[in-house]
Design a protein around this motif. Structure first.
Motif, PDB file in Angstrom:
ATOM      1  N   ASP A  37       0.818  -1.217   0.000  1.00  0.00           N
ATOM      2  CA  ASP A  37       0.000   0.000   0.000  1.00  0.00           C
ATOM      3  C   ASP A  37       0.848   1.263   0.000  1.00  0.00           C
ATOM      4  O   ASP A  37       0.326   2.369  -0.080  1.00  0.00           O
ATOM      5  N   GLY A 106     -17.584   6.866   1.054  1.00  0.00           N
ATOM      6  CA  GLY A 106     -16.441   7.338   1.830  1.00  0.00           C
ATOM      7  C   GLY A 106     -16.712   8.467   2.794  1.00  0.00           C
ATOM      8  O   GLY A 106     -15.808   8.942   3.438  1.00  0.00           O
ATOM      9  N   ILE A 169      -6.492   2.584  -4.379  1.00  0.00           N
ATOM     10  CA  ILE A 169      -6.720   3.585  -3.333  1.00  0.00           C
ATOM     11  C   ILE A 169      -7.843   3.131  -2.402  1.00  0.00           C
ATOM     12  O   ILE A 169      -8.925   2.787  -2.855  1.00  0.00           O
TER      13      ILE A 169
ATOM     14  N   THR B 170      -1.447   3.208   3.482  1.00  0.00           N
ATOM     15  CA  THR B 170      -2.669   3.806   2.952  1.00  0.00           C
ATOM     16  C   THR B 170      -3.815   2.800   2.964  1.00  0.00           C
ATOM     17  O   THR B 170      -4.848   3.026   2.372  1.00  0.00           O
ATOM     18  N   SER B 171      -3.631   1.651   3.636  1.00  0.00           N
ATOM     19  CA  SER B 171      -4.701   0.645   3.616  1.00  0.00           C
ATOM     20  C   SER B 171      -5.509   0.677   4.908  1.00  0.00           C
ATOM     21  O   SER B 171      -5.485   1.654   5.641  1.00  0.00           O
ATOM     22  N   ILE B 175      -6.899   4.064   6.967  1.00  0.00           N
ATOM     23  CA  ILE B 175      -8.244   4.536   6.608  1.00  0.00           C
ATOM     24  C   ILE B 175      -9.154   4.570   7.832  1.00  0.00           C
ATOM     25  O   ILE B 175      -9.857   5.543   8.075  1.00  0.00           O
ATOM     26  N   ARG B 179     -10.725   8.326   8.820  1.00  0.00           N
ATOM     27  CA  ARG B 179     -12.130   8.628   8.558  1.00  0.00           C
ATOM     28  C   ARG B 179     -12.716   9.434   9.718  1.00  0.00           C
ATOM     29  O   ARG B 179     -12.322   9.263  10.850  1.00  0.00           O
ATOM     30  N   ASP B 180     -13.634  10.295   9.414  1.00  0.00           N
ATOM     31  CA  ASP B 180     -14.293  11.176  10.391  1.00  0.00           C
ATOM     32  C   ASP B 180     -13.390  12.278  10.936  1.00  0.00           C
ATOM     33  O   ASP B 180     -13.775  12.985  11.865  1.00  0.00           O
ATOM     34  N   GLU B 203      -4.853  10.932  -2.234  1.00  0.00           N
ATOM     35  CA  GLU B 203      -5.970  10.295  -2.958  1.00  0.00           C
ATOM     36  C   GLU B 203      -6.954   9.651  -1.978  1.00  0.00           C
ATOM     37  O   GLU B 203      -8.165   9.727  -2.157  1.00  0.00           O
ATOM     38  N   VAL B 204      -6.417   9.007  -0.930  1.00  0.00           N
ATOM     39  CA  VAL B 204      -7.280   8.400   0.088  1.00  0.00           C
ATOM     40  C   VAL B 204      -8.126   9.478   0.761  1.00  0.00           C
ATOM     41  O   VAL B 204      -9.332   9.320   0.952  1.00  0.00           O
ATOM     42  N   LYS B 207     -11.012  10.674  -1.190  1.00  0.00           N
ATOM     43  CA  LYS B 207     -12.093   9.691  -1.130  1.00  0.00           C
ATOM     44  C   LYS B 207     -12.853   9.795   0.189  1.00  0.00           C
ATOM     45  O   LYS B 207     -14.048   9.558   0.242  1.00  0.00           O
ATOM     46  N   LEU B 208     -12.154  10.121   1.260  1.00  0.00           N
ATOM     47  CA  LEU B 208     -12.787  10.219   2.576  1.00  0.00           C
ATOM     48  C   LEU B 208     -13.331  11.616   2.856  1.00  0.00           C
ATOM     49  O   LEU B 208     -13.910  11.860   3.908  1.00  0.00           O
ATOM     50  N   ASN B 209     -13.094  12.547   1.932  1.00  0.00           N
ATOM     51  CA  ASN B 209     -13.586  13.922   2.096  1.00  0.00           C
ATOM     52  C   ASN B 209     -13.013  14.653   3.303  1.00  0.00           C
ATOM     53  O   ASN B 209     -13.726  15.340   4.020  1.00  0.00           O
TER      54      ASN B 209
END
Lengths: 326, 307
Positions: A37, A106, A169, B170-171, B175, B179-180, B203-204, B207-209
């Motif tokens: 990753d 997401g 990703i 990044t996995s 994540i 998140r949050d 990029e992650v 995706k998570l905003n």
């Protein structure tokens, strides 16, 4: 055939820089980048990609809005908070279902509206792929497709193949991907009579690390003389012991804190770790990385000399172990 | 507000940034969470006292052999090969189990009871400055860190201000941590590895905003650099940030002294006045970014203070 995995516990101690040099010094080997990753080995070993294959990870559940009766069974059963009820927005409904789902993707927050019944969506990032909602959905409205989670590569380098990958990703199943890379390497090693596999492991002690170390003959721990480095080295050593791998260790940037380096040597002595050497701090390490070359190709400086010494030590440790085993 | 410090690449200075920011912040309302549960290091620097430890475990199936009629429904449902009918016997493989409870739900005989597998520990303590540190420590040999990270994050008090130290990569573990978050600080270094992994993490976060700012560590350009042709310039992160429209919050120069201080488990803000100044600037910048985020999204803030 011998398998050596390079690990560290703590990130950024120099695993990849050391692995790139070992892979350059070994005359005939397969090298694997198991840090799937955040893969970096390809940036420092000149290579040509020969084969590409997509990586199929686990399944993901997805609700077909047209079939969903909005009973809420999935929301109740999911243990991963992946299902949420969202307001029935007309704009979203007028889209094709695939696009409507992207809007909720997401965000990570669970939006529950209780006043009126909304539609149910599954957050693909939270979905564990367990299939419970799929099984219990009374309307058979949930699909469960295998996901393409990344790409696997076989490349050619000067002294043997490099097997590497790129995880998509925010994708999962890094442990499974590592196991597949190692399986591929083993098959190639047997078929092409390559005597050694060197694996660049990920940081930490979790699932991709376990997948990188299981059944390896030996691990080389690359640590640094810091309190954090020492704390993490002890944990990763415990993991290697659980997995019955021989443990070798080298200290990177050893001169940044010589007292700590001495402490690490003492730890090795007391814990049955074969000490493979010290590598001094040397700007050439970063310069070689910037030039896209392994340290031993790029430089003849003090760090390069030290890494060559580490390699010689690792080789002799492995030979001794093989003698003992046979 | 939750501010998470992440990087992609390991060893760029996530923990150093987290603990020094925490040390410079007004202590009355601050909590630090170390979500790098595989290799937690924040406690080495923050030195919490009166530590309490709580064992964290996850559900695994235990089959009541008296009730089991060997129908095999559990094996059919399990996606992780954690329960299987082998040679006329039902067997479980607890290390493979993801705790979805599917086997217990599907079993027609009610033969599956709740057992547990220890994931690790949840630890907490307060240091002499008054900083509260909460962290997880994964059991060595345990493969799955996200459920433990979830437990650590459940301790976040939305009325307080939280700094969260993320794991590398990044996995899943990264994540689960990110998140949050209200804001993410990405600590990078101007090397090809640093840039590659920074870009993956950006990029992650898209995706998570999660809104993002960058800290460049070891950004010094005054050291002699190579004259080799094609060598990357030290400004690669600046160029990337400009292209992506991400603010550079601070640059920390490479310093042997800083490396030495950190290696001993000491705080840069205590030992090096010039570093203290840089961290104070970074802290102020983060606060003004957060004020802007609050203004833009007042609903989220209200939600936070209500609960």
């Amino acid at each position: 055939m011998k398998e050596l995995t390079v690990i560290s516990g703590k990130g950024g101690t120099g695993k990849t820089s050391v692995t790139a040099s070992l892979a350059t010094l070994a005359p005939n080997r397969i090298v694997i980048d198991a840090d799937v990753d955040a893969a970096n080995l390809f940036l420092t070993l000149e290579h040509e990609v020969l084969e590409k294959e997509s990586f199929e990870g686990g399944h993901k559940a997805m609700i077909d809005e047209a079939l969903c009766t909005r009973c809420g069974e999935c929301l109740e059963r999911c243990q991963f908070d992946a299902v949420s009820e969202v307001p029935d927005n007309h704009d979203a409904v007028s889209n094709i279902s695939g696009e409507a789902d992207t809007a909720s993707k997401g965000s990570g927050t669970v939006h529950t509206v209780s006043d009126k019944s909304g539609k149910f969506v599954i957050d693909p990032v939270s979905c564990e792929g367990c299939g419970v909602c799929v099984h219990f959905c009374p309307a058979d409205a949930i699909s469960f497709e295998r996901q393409i989670c990344g790409e696997k590569y076989i490349s050619k380098t000067a002294n043997g193949p490099m097997i590497h990958a790129r995880l998509g990703i925010a994708e999962e199943n890094s442990g499974l991907l590592v196991s597949q890379l190692r399986q591929k390497a083993k098959e190639m090693a047997i078929k092409e009579k390559i005597p050694m596999i060197i694996t660049d492991g990920p940081p930490g002690i979790g699932c991709p690390v376990i997948a990188s170390v299981s059944n390896a003959d030996a691990v080389l721990i690359v640590t640094e003389p810091t309190q954090s480095g020492m704390h993490d080295m002890a944990r990763v050593k415990k993991l290697a012991d659980q997995m019955n791998a021989a443990v070798y260790l080298c200290v990177n940037k050893a001169d940044l804190n010589p007292e700590a380096t001495d402490e690490i040597k003492k730890f090795c002595h007391e814990n049955g770790i074969s000490f493979a050497g010290e590598i001094p701090f040397d700007r050439d390490v970063i310069e070689s990385m910037k030039a896209g070359k392994s340290l031993v190709t790029f430089s003849q400086g003090p760090a390069s000399v030290a890494v060559k010494n580490v390699w010689q030590n690792v080789l002799s440790f492995m030979e001794k172990r093989m003698d003992r085993l046979t | 507000m939750i501010v998470t410090i992440a990087s992609g690449k390991g060893g760029t200075g996530k923990t150093t940034v987290t603990v020094n920011l925490a040390a410079i912040a007004p202590v009355s309302d601050i909590q630090v969470f170390d979500c790098d549960v595989e290799e937690p290091n924040s406690h080495i620097y923050l030195k919490p006292e009166n530590i309490t430890t709580q064992e964290i475990s996850t559900m695994i199936p235990v089959v009541d052999k008296e009730l089991c009629n060997l129908c095999g429904e559990c094996e059919k449902l399990c996606q992780f090969s954690a329960i299987a009918l082998i040679a006329g016997k039902i067997m479980t493989f607890p290390e493979m189990c993801h705790s979805c409870r599917g086997c217990a739900m599907v079993c027609p005989e009610g033969a599956i009871n709740e057992g547990k597998r220890v994931l690790g520990s949840l630890l907490e303590g307060k240091n002499q400055r008054g900083i509260e540190l909460i962290w997880g420590e994964l059991r060595v040999g345990e493969a799955m860190s996200p459920p433990l990270i979830k437990q650590v994050k459940q301790r976040i008090n939305p009325e307080k201000f939280s700094f969260v130290d993320a794991p590398p990569g990044t996995s899943c573990p990264a994540i689960e941590t990110l998140r949050d978050s209200d804001f993410a600080i990405l600590v990078s270094e101007p090397t090809p590895f640093g840039l590659n992994d920074l870009a993956l993490t950006v990029e992650v976060l898209k995706k998570l905003n999660v809104p993002t700012g960058i800290v460049i560590n070891r950004a010094d350009t005054s050291e002699p650099t190579s004259s080799v042709q094609g060598s990357m310039p030290d400004t690669i992160i600046d160029e990337y940030a400009e292209k992506e429209g991400i603010e550079i919050l601070q640059k920390f120069p490479f310093s042997r002294e800083a490396a030495r201080v950190s290696s001993k488990g000491l705080l840069l803000v205590d030992e090096m006045p010039e570093m203290k100044k840089l961290f104070q600037e970074l802290y102020d910048k983060i606060m003004s970014r957060l004020d802007a985020i609050k203004e833009k999204n007042p609903a989220k803030q209200a939600e936070g203070t209500m609960s």
